[in-house]
Scaffold this motif. Structure first.
Motif, short mmCIF file in Angstrom:
data_model
loop_
_atom_site.label_atom_id
_atom_site.label_comp_id
_atom_site.label_asym_id
_atom_site.label_seq_id
_atom_site.Cartn_x
_atom_site.Cartn_y
_atom_site.Cartn_z
N ALA A 197 44.38 43.99 38.27
CA ALA A 197 44.31 44.86 39.46
C ALA A 197 45.16 44.30 40.60
O ALA A 197 45.85 45.05 41.29
CB ALA A 197 42.86 45.04 39.90
N LEU A 198 45.12 43.00 40.81
CA LEU A 198 45.94 42.39 41.85
C LEU A 198 47.43 42.54 41.57
O LEU A 198 48.21 42.84 42.47
CB LEU A 198 45.59 40.90 42.00
N ILE A 199 47.81 42.35 40.33
CA ILE A 199 49.23 42.49 39.97
C ILE A 199 49.68 43.93 40.19
O ILE A 199 50.74 44.17 40.78
CB ILE A 199 49.46 42.05 38.51
N GLY B 72 48.39 46.13 42.22
CA GLY B 72 48.40 46.38 43.66
C GLY B 72 49.63 45.80 44.34
O GLY B 72 50.27 46.46 45.16
N LEU B 73 50.00 44.58 43.99
CA LEU B 73 51.18 43.96 44.57
C LEU B 73 52.46 44.70 44.18
O LEU B 73 53.36 44.86 45.00
CB LEU B 73 51.27 42.49 44.16
N VAL C 191 40.40 41.57 37.26
CA VAL C 191 40.75 41.33 38.66
C VAL C 191 42.21 40.92 38.78
O VAL C 191 42.94 41.41 39.66
CB VAL C 191 39.81 40.25 39.28
N VAL C 192 42.67 40.05 37.91
CA VAL C 192 44.07 39.62 37.94
C VAL C 192 45.00 40.81 37.69
O VAL C 192 46.00 40.99 38.39
CB VAL C 192 44.32 38.49 36.92
#
Length: 145
Positions: free
Chosen positions: A17-19, A21-22, A14-15
């Motif tokens: 994927a968030l990175i 995405g940002l 999840v971390v």
């Protein structure tokens, strides 16, 4: 007690994927603006003078072909065209495609600025756009005026 490595693995995924995405969002890799910047040639000499938000790009293809390429990837909220060009409105940006020499010039600009600059071409289709969501002024005596 059983080890719960899957929770750690899921949290790490999840971390990551968030990175990713940002990075995609802030690198300008998304939306019509990102598509234009990655697929057409920057032409700073064609930027509209006095509008520091405007960026011009060129393509050897005619405006209809360029518009079809862009709209196939990113569907606009509104679209208008006339003899002067093709006008695409997205939530925050506008893409203006006009004939230039044997191809096209593509102007990227803020949707509100594009509306004001090209109102005579897009006013009947785009309507008023505002970053504050103000689409209606009326109410009663003195309200919103």
């Amino acid at each position: 007690m059983k080890p719960r490595y899957w929770i750690v693995i899921a949290a790490v995924a999840v971390v990551i994927a968030l990175i990713v995405g940002l990075v995609m969002i802030f690198a300008g890799g998304g939306g019509a603006r990102g598509y234009v910047t990655h697929n057409y040639t920057r032409a700073a000499h064609l930027d509209i003078a006095g509008d520091d938000d405007n960026e011009a790009y060129t393509s050897p293809k005619p405006p209809k072909t360029v518009a079809a390429e862009i709209t196939a990837k990113w569907r606009p909220q509104a679209q208008s065209s006339d003899a002067s060009g093709i006008y695409l409105r997205y939530s925050d940006d506008a893409v203006i495609i006009q004939p230039h020499q044997s191809g096209s010039v593509i102007h990227l600009m803020d949707a509100d600025r594009a509306y004001h600059r090209y109102h005579s071409h897009v006013g009947h289709v785009w309507g008023w756009t505002s970053t504050r969501g103000e689409s209606f002024r009326g109410g009663g005596p003195g309200v919103g005026k």
